[in-house]
Scaffold this motif. Structure first.
Motif, mmCIF file in Angstrom:
data_model
loop_
_atom_site.group_PDB
_atom_site.id
_atom_site.type_symbol
_atom_site.label_atom_id
_atom_site.label_comp_id
_atom_site.label_asym_id
_atom_site.label_seq_id
_atom_site.Cartn_x
_atom_site.Cartn_y
_atom_site.Cartn_z
ATOM 1 N N UNK A 33 -48.288 -28.073 81.111
ATOM 2 C CA UNK A 33 -47.678 -28.437 80.068
ATOM 3 C C UNK A 33 -48.641 -27.713 78.770
ATOM 4 N N UNK A 34 -49.471 -27.057 79.269
ATOM 5 C CA UNK A 34 -50.384 -26.056 78.076
ATOM 6 C C UNK A 34 -51.532 -27.156 77.599
ATOM 7 N N UNK A 35 -51.764 -28.226 78.485
ATOM 8 C CA UNK A 35 -52.950 -28.810 77.895
ATOM 9 C C UNK A 35 -54.254 -28.610 78.722
ATOM 10 N N UNK A 81 -42.693 -28.036 82.949
ATOM 11 C CA UNK A 81 -42.760 -26.480 82.600
ATOM 12 C C UNK A 81 -41.915 -26.187 81.370
ATOM 13 N N UNK A 82 -40.960 -27.016 80.916
ATOM 14 C CA UNK A 82 -40.224 -26.679 79.574
ATOM 15 C C UNK A 82 -41.199 -26.940 78.654
ATOM 16 N N UNK A 121 -44.347 -38.792 74.399
ATOM 17 C CA UNK A 121 -44.273 -39.502 75.135
ATOM 18 C C UNK A 121 -44.376 -39.065 76.478
ATOM 19 N N UNK A 122 -43.902 -37.622 76.817
ATOM 20 C CA UNK A 122 -44.096 -37.066 78.169
ATOM 21 C C UNK A 122 -45.420 -37.055 78.290
ATOM 22 N N UNK A 123 -46.234 -36.323 77.277
ATOM 23 C CA UNK A 123 -47.661 -36.039 77.360
ATOM 24 C C UNK A 123 -48.480 -37.155 77.911
ATOM 25 N N UNK A 124 -48.066 -38.446 77.216
ATOM 26 C CA UNK A 124 -48.800 -39.686 77.615
ATOM 27 C C UNK A 124 -48.583 -39.757 79.151
ATOM 28 N N UNK A 125 -47.411 -39.475 79.564
ATOM 29 C CA UNK A 125 -47.128 -39.673 80.986
ATOM 30 C C UNK A 125 -48.099 -38.932 81.756
ATOM 31 N N UNK A 132 -49.848 -22.412 79.367
ATOM 32 C CA UNK A 132 -48.527 -23.235 79.752
ATOM 33 C C UNK A 132 -47.402 -22.677 80.346
ATOM 34 N N UNK A 133 -46.805 -23.427 81.178
ATOM 35 C CA UNK A 133 -45.573 -23.042 81.852
ATOM 36 C C UNK A 133 -45.355 -22.389 83.192
#
Lengths: 334, 325, 494, 323
Positions: free
Chosen positions: A78-80, A209-210, A227-231, A279-280
């Motif tokens: 996720x590019x994090x 991936x998106x 929210x997704x990044x929290x997950x 990311x990706x």
């Protein structure tokens, strides 16, 4: 009509060897090949290298890295980036120990510790989302804080003397004659297969991936990126807590010194495994091979008796070499 | 596919390097490993030198090797022991970065029939056969007594240490207890965190001395803060007014003792730790029939290698540390 | 029957700036309704409100007579309103099928993606709209034009009742535009309502059933193409009329400024030879992907070429980087101002002088800020960039003024030859005229100008000669005052 | 007539708003400390706060330039260690002081050049390149010394770090001069001005004729050289070399530069901001000792400061991020 023909022609022209396989396949394949060659060469010189007990040790030693790498892979897709795992790992080892010493039943202590790891992950994501800072900085701050917290809650001394049943997570296992196949290996295997499968086939997990590929377009597709990044960070935190619990069980002790530079070892392994820090791109299989590769290098040093002073040099050089390989492949395809 | 082959070349070179250092695998070769909790330290090099020399005394069929993490992480050290166990070495000398953490790995090695001797820092809860090393509480105590001798009840002490390692805690406790016993009027004014670094010690001690002008003694609980304390005293232009009690005898400490900036240092005997450790492990490997394991026989269970307070007249033997390779 | 989509009295302000003022707009099922207006007129804001990106301050949205209130893009799409964004919402590292069906993938048990069905669904979708695109190819491997079609396919896949296309043809070649219009006709026949936003009035008149014109946040009128003319629409858009979009042509000298000989870089382009004369505007036409941009970038040193030669004013050049090109006097105005041209978060002044810092350095490379400020001030005035404050960040400017800043940046480097790639893309009519005029002025001052444009009227209206590219080769060089669009198209495709 | 107002506020001016916030924080903390402990507000204490922060300052300045270029350099701590070891070993072997320093700095420049080459010419993510260099440089330093302290340095060399003028160490002057020169250069020197363009949009910078690769590489070399200079000061001040010098310094340097206004997304950075941030962190450390804070709490405090700085920054940016 015209364009369809042009397109077909273009595709035919592109269908060179490199195009026929995906970038991921090439990278993972190259790494697997490298591992095999390396193993063969070391084996020829040290017959004990590929003995079952030694392979077992190689796995067990890097089990925490392998488990944490599962979460880190998704974070990097996720590019994090998540530096705080090196703080969560000893933190959860200490917390699970303190909770058990406080008299809580083992399952409760473990669940609370996993929850604590998840909470730290959520805090990472919260800081990064809410204040729009790069996760590098947010997780760095949490890492520093946790290192301090670990010293404070232990007073700098180790935590030990856990109840007997706790040994099942990191020490106990099936006796295989020359060695013990620990249950923790199955925990890792289960988690790896699960995350690997979900990341490949599950609708929700694939969204990572998106998000890493093009955050803007992910938003356009109605994905709630924050929210997704929290997950994702909660997942990473929880997996770091799993690793912490296993290590506490393995050594029957917890100490604030655990996990020095662990974040760097994990990131190195994940990147060697083909994940892209932009990311990706990335895969669980690749990351696991990356961990295996590093584990083999460390083990080969213990085997050979070369001054371990060279270890850092070699791991760093391997990292750079694998990046060069990835870039060379990418460019060749471009 | 050229790039892949390039990658392979790197691997092959690396593997060749590993292979090139292969010891001859003759039948009678015995391999002993030393595992330290912080590889690359002058102190442990002395210990390793002792091990190397002892191994040479036993015979040239003994091979030794040094392992250990580059950062203080007790779990990484435990890993090294497990790797040596899997490899099936003939004996392990280890120093416990954290005693509790090491227990399981040590017990594993013992269970696999490999004698494990601890040195420097012990893991008393494990099945280890023997320990050769400094009693850290006593080491701190000696320093405390020396300081009491220097200043009596007038001693006002600042301590530089960092939180975490068990043995540092023991040294500080020993220091405090024995200082209080020998000079009840003396006082430990402040303890600062040097983060284990020389420059960290300089910064922290400089600030401490300014906050507490009454301090007349600095006790460095480990090898790094000694030179940092000297730099701090130099900063404040009060060289000679503050007595520094350093720990261990790294070359910079020796130099500062010679120049008078450090008054004395707590000298351990790491060489003997390694030497005795090697002998103990070898003894355990080749039992003589005299009952072992009770503290009687070819190996003892506890060897206190002792400390001495080293002043300017005592430091000559330490000026040429051993080198390897 | 109520309209498929109706917006009633929409108001929207950003801070104190009122963007939409009581705007009402309706599109019927089976209708293509064009929405035109200058940049900043509020078209995108209106569409963003309908598409669920922005919330309105006041007003009503009705879908088939039912009040709706989409909270985000996703909700809007599920209601049946799909926006095809100008900035593509695709992810290059995923396959075509995954991109189209993201979050809606057909699944087996427990949310596991059914890959076979996914790809089959995408295949079926492409067959339905009559294009041949591989569902399993990565999106990043397709050209922008094809990506645009994938994007539209994605919009269609929502079973949309209303599809809003924001400048859908800006990156398309002529034949791709034809394809798109075919698709639009099909959708129309199926009763889908289509909102078509475009700057290209030719296309608007070709396809629209009705045209709505926005100006300064207000709806100024709705008309039918049959009852109107492009001139009238332009007048409605800008509030005054334009006699001519293009400045009068100048006098072309004999002196050759730029000479390109047999430039090749397979498979992108082959044997490109042409010369550019002093004072000339040389147009380059052709389909997107015909190699126009690639040749310009090669001349500029931004990309490499494998063989051939380039000479500037008779001197043979061996340019390896844009820096060398700029030093020699060749400047390239990029087609993609946001990604490759401007420094969006930096000030206008910093942008304008960025290519010419070398002119303002003293000893040891120390910059002379006074001269920089003076140069930037002159450029602001010359190119009529508004607001006239060069310490604002470029971010805060409208598209037209951004494009003018980009031109100013290129001009501050004092080019001998300017390669302008799509110099008016995404720019409103007013700015377009100014940019055309600036290019002609430049030519009149003896600079050789190359204009690459996908808008045929622009190429023809501006250029002294026109080079037509087809599949990486020059298919024709046309001169004279009466080149027809049909003639250019014939060379471009056949 | 067109007016030409002064330089724009964004990162060009010597005092941007971040610096003002930091200066205020410093003021508040200073006042609090001087009320809480008399030892704080002595010229001697302040001199040593400044002396003690010199190493961190040099590295944070180097990091600021790298961050400005949309890069990151994780290897500075290791490069410091390697330079320290190389320089002191040469001196120990009797090399002339200028030669030893020159070779030491040469090694650090080489590390920077390798980083820069990978990042600028091979286009590899700087995070990974410098992570690799971090391992490699520290490893080489370890191999070179086998873990020994290096000592026996000539007095003339020690004078660099220990000598004083008006009772203030030379290195403080040198650091101050470095700050001033760098601040001026960042504002006026063409290559550093171009660094802002590169950090904002590298592709646009290339098409604008800016030597992106060369300047990027220069940035990494500069950053490593700053780490190398810190190593010279550290070794001469402490009269020793040690392969663990600089352990963990990279994170401190990044934190200071970010608190000082640099962004991990490139294009911004301020010398004054970074300097103030380093000073702020040094003050807090100093106050911590003066007030006899528990050594255990130090890490928590540092992490907490970083979080607070992040929040302040987010608050400051809240308007700008509207669009």
């Amino acid at each position: 009509m015209q364009d369809a023909q042009a397109l077909r022609a273009k595709q035919a022209a592109d269908a060179g060897l490199l195009r026929r396989f995906s970038l991921e396949t090439l990278q993972v394949g190259g790494l697997a090949l490298a591992i095999v060659v390396f193993a063969i060469i070391v084996q020829l010189n040290f017959p004990v290298f590929l003995s079952l007990p030694n392979i077992n040790v190689m796995f067990v030693n890097f089990l925490p890295e392998a488990i944490i790498a599962l979460g880190m892979t998704i974070v990097i897709i996720t590019a994090g980036i998540d530096l705080s795992v090196a703080g969560i790992y000893p933190f959860s080892a200490i917390v699970v120990g303190l909770l058990m010493l406080a008299g809580l039943p083992i399952p409760v202590a473990i669940l609370l510790t996993l929850a604590a790891g998840a909470v730290v992950g959520a805090v990472n994501a919260f800081i990064s989302n809410k204040f729009r800072v790069h996760p590098f900085i947010a997780t760095l701050a949490i890492l520093l804080i946790l290192r301090g917290v670990n010293i404070i809650i232990t007073g700098g001394s180790p935590v030990s003397g856990f109840p007997e049943g706790f040994a099942i997570f990191g020490q106990a296992g099936i006796d295989m004659g020359g060695f013990t196949l620990r249950y923790s290996v199955f925990i890792w295997l289960g988690l790896a297969l699960l995350t690997g499968y979900l990341l490949r086939h599950h609708r929700f997990w694939r969204l990572s991936y998106f998000i890493g590929g093009n955050r803007r377009s992910a938003r356009m597709s109605g994905i709630n990126v924050e929210r997704y990044l929290v997950f994702v960070y909660m997942l990473s935190g929880t997996l770091a807590a799993v690793a912490g619990i296993i290590v506490a069980s393995q050594f029957n002790a917890a100490n604030n010194s655990y996990g020095q530079n662990l974040e760097l070892r994990v990131i190195t392994a994940v990147v060697i495994g083909g994940a892209d820090l932009n990311g990706g791109a990335g895969s669980i299989l690749g990351s696991m091979l990356g961990v295996l590769f590093i584990a083999m290098i460390y083990n080969a040093f213990a085997m050979s008796g070369i001054s371990t002073y060279w270890q850092d040099v070699v791991v760093g050089a391997m990292l750079l070499a694998s990046i060069l390989l990835g870039e060379a492949l990418k460019r060749r395809r471009a | 596919m050229k790039s892949v082959s390039r990658y392979l070349i790197v691997i092959v070179l690396l593997a060749a390097m590993v292979a090139g250092s292969v010891p001859s695998l003759a039948q009678d070769v015995e391999t002993y490993g030393m595992v330290v909790f912080l590889k690359g330290s002058e102190f442990f090099n002395w210990a390793y030198a002792g091990m190397v020399d002892a191994a040479a005394r036993i015979g040239d069929h003994i091979e030794v090797q040094l392992l250990g993490p580059a950062e203080w992480d007790a779990s990484l050290e435990a890993r090294e022991i497990e790797q040596l166990t899997a490899r099936g070495v003939d004996g392990i000398l280890a120093t416990a970065g954290d005693a509790e953490t090491m227990n399981a790995s040590i017990d594993g090695a013992i269970a696999a029939g490999i004698p494990v001797v601890l040195f420097d820092s012990d893991a008393p809860g494990s099945d280890r056969l023997a320990f050769a090393g400094t009693n850290n509480y006593n080491a701190g105590c000696s320093a405390g007594q020396a300081v009491a001798e220097w200043h009596g009840d007038a001693a006002r002490v600042g301590i530089s240490t960092f939180p975490g390692p068990d043995h540092l805690g023991k040294r500080v406790a020993g220091f405090e207890d024995c200082l209080a016993a020998a000079a009840p009027g003396a006082e430990v004014v402040q303890i600062v965190n040097d983060e284990g670094r020389v420059d960290g010690a300089e910064t922290a001690i400089t600030a401490m001395l300014q906050a507490n002008p009454t301090i007349n003694v600095i006790f460095a609980s480990h090898g790094n803060p000694g030179p940092g304390a000297a730099a701090a005293v130099r900063n404040l232009g009060i060289v000679g007014e503050i007595d520094i009690m350093a720990f261990d005898f790294g070359l910079p400490v020796l130099e500062l003792i010679e120049s008078g900036e450090i008054r004395a240092t707590v000298g351990q005997n790491p060489y003997l730790m390694g030497y005795m450790g090697m002998l103990l492990a070898y003894g355990a490997r080749h039992e003589t029939g005299v009952t072992a394991g009770t503290g009687f026989g070819p190996y003892a269970s506890l060897v206190d290698t002792g400390v001495q307070i080293l002043g300017p007249d005592d430091i000559d033997p330490f000026k040429n540390p051993p080198t390897f390779e | 029957m109520p309209p498929a989509l109706e917006a009633k009295s929409i108001n929207k302000s950003f801070g104190s700036h009122r963007v939409l003022h009581d705007v009402s707009f309706a599109v019927q099922a089976g209708e293509v309704h064009a929405l035109v207006g200058e940049n900043g007129a509020g078209k995108s804001t209106l569409m963003n409100i309908i598409g669920g990106i922005h919330t309105r301050d006041a007003g009503e949205l009705l879908l088939k007579g039912q009040a709706i209130d989409p909270a985000d893009v996703w909700q809007a799409r599920q209601l049946g309103i799909s926006v095809v964004f100008q900035e593509l919402s695709l992810t290059p590292n995923m396959t075509v099928a995954q991109n189209i069906f993201v979050r809606r993938e057909p699944t087996k048990a427990l949310g596991m993606i059914d890959w076979q069905r996914l790809n089959a669904d995408a295949q079926a979708l492409f067959e339905q709209i009559g294009v041949e695109i591989s569902p399993t190819e990565l999106v990043g491997n397709y050209s922008v034009g094809i990506q645009q079609i994938i994007e539209i396919a994605k919009a269609i896949s929502f079973d949309a009742e209303v599809i809003i296309m924001d400048e859908p043809t800006s990156a398309l070649s002529e034949s791709e535009v034809d394809r798109l219009f075919g698709i639009i006709a099909d959708l129309k026949a199926q009763g889908v309502a289509i909102v078509f936003i475009s700057h290209k009035l030719g296309e608007v008149f070709r396809i629209a059933d009705r045209i709505s014109v926005l100006r300064d946040g207000e709806m100024v009128g709705v008309t039918k193409p049959a009852d109107s003319s492009p001139d009238e629409i332009i007048r409605m858009m800008v509030g005054r009329s334009f006699d001519d979009l293009y400045p009068p042509k100048g006098v072309v000298g004999d002196e050759v400024i730029l000479e390109v000989r047999e430039l090749s870089h397979p498979p992108l382009f082959h044997d490109i030879s042409f010369s550019l004369r002093k004072g000339e505007i040389l147009g380059i036409a052709g389909l997107v992907g015909a190699g126009r941009t690639e040749v310009a970038r090669a001349i500029f040193g931004a990309d490499s070429y494998s063989s051939g030669s380039i000479a500037l004013a008779g001197e043979r050049l061996d340019i390896k980087s844009p820096r060398e090109a700029i030093e020699k006097g060749i400047v390239y105005l990029t087609e993609d101002r946001k990604v490759m041209g401007l420094f969006l978060s930096m000030t206008m002044r910093e942008n304008i002088v960025s290519a010419a810092l070398g002119r303002f350095v003293g000893a040891l490379g120390i910059l002379r800020h006074k001269e920089i400020a003076a140069e930037s001030g002159r450029a602001m005035q010359r190119n009529d960039i508004r607001p006239r404050d060069d310490l604002l960040s470029v971010n805060s400017l409208s598209g037209g003024n951004q494009q003018k800043s980009l031109l100013a940046k290129c001009l501050s480097a004092n080019p001998k030859a300017l390669l302008a790639d799509e110099p008016t893309r995404g720019v409103d009519v007013g700015a377009k005229v100014k940019i055309h005029q600036a290019l002609r002025d430049l030519a009149n001052h003896g600079v050789g100008v190359i204009v690459i444009s996908s808008e045929l009227p622009e190429v023809l209206g501006l250029s002294d000669r026109v080079i037509v590219f087809r599949e990486g080769r020059i298919s024709a060089i046309l001169a004279g005052d009466n080149i027809s669009q049909a003639e250019v198209m014939r060379h471009a495709v056949q | 007539m067109i007016k030409f107002p002064g330089l724009p506020d964004k990162s060009k001016s010597l005092l941007n708003d971040r610096s003002v916030i930091l200066a205020l924080l410093i003021l508040v903390i200073s006042i609090a400390l001087s009320l809480l402990t008399p030892a704080f507000l002595s010229s001697r204490n302040l001199t040593f706060v400044v002396t003690g922060m010199t190493y961190d300052l040099l590295m944070a300045l180097g990091m600021t330039v790298v961050l400005l270029l949309w890069g990151i350099d994780l290897s500075v701590g290791s490069v410091l260690g390697l330079t320290a070891v190389v320089t002191t070993m040469l001196l120990q072997d009797g090399a002339a002081i200028p030669l030893a320093i020159g070779l030491g700095l040469g090694v650090s420049a080489l590390c920077g050049a390798i980083n820069g080459f990978f990042v600028a010419y091979l286009k590899i993510a700087p995070f990974i390149v410098t992570l690799g260099m971090m391992s490699v440089a520290r490893g080489i330093a370890t191999v070179l010394t086998s873990g020994y302290f290096v000592s026996g340095l000539p007095d003339a060399y020690k004078a660099i770090g220990q000598g004083r003028l008006f009772n203030v160490p030379y290195m403080v002057y040198i650091a101050l001069v470095a700050v001033v020169i760098l601040a001026l250069l960042l504002r006026n020197w063409r290559p550093l001005r171009e660094a802002f363009y590169i950090g904002t949009n590298p592709e646009a910078a290339r098409l604008t004729g800016i030597r992106v690769a060369m300047i990027t590489m220069g940035g990494y070399i500069f950053c490593s050289l700053m780490a190398g200079s810190a190593a010279i000061f550290m070794t001469s001040r402490l009269s020793m070399g040690f392969f663990q010098f600089g352990l963990g310094a990279e994170l401190k340097a990044i934190a200071a530069a970010v608190i000082g206004g640099a962004s991990l997304r490139g294009g911004t950075g301020s010398v004054i901001g970074t300097t103030l941030a380093v000073f702020l962190l040094a003050l807090i450390n100093n106050g911590f000792v003066l007030l006899k804070g528990s050594p255990n709490a130090q890490n928590v405090i540092m992490g907490g400061i970083l979080v607070v700085a992040i929040m302040i920054d987010a608050y400051r940016r809240r308007d700008r991020d509207e669009n």
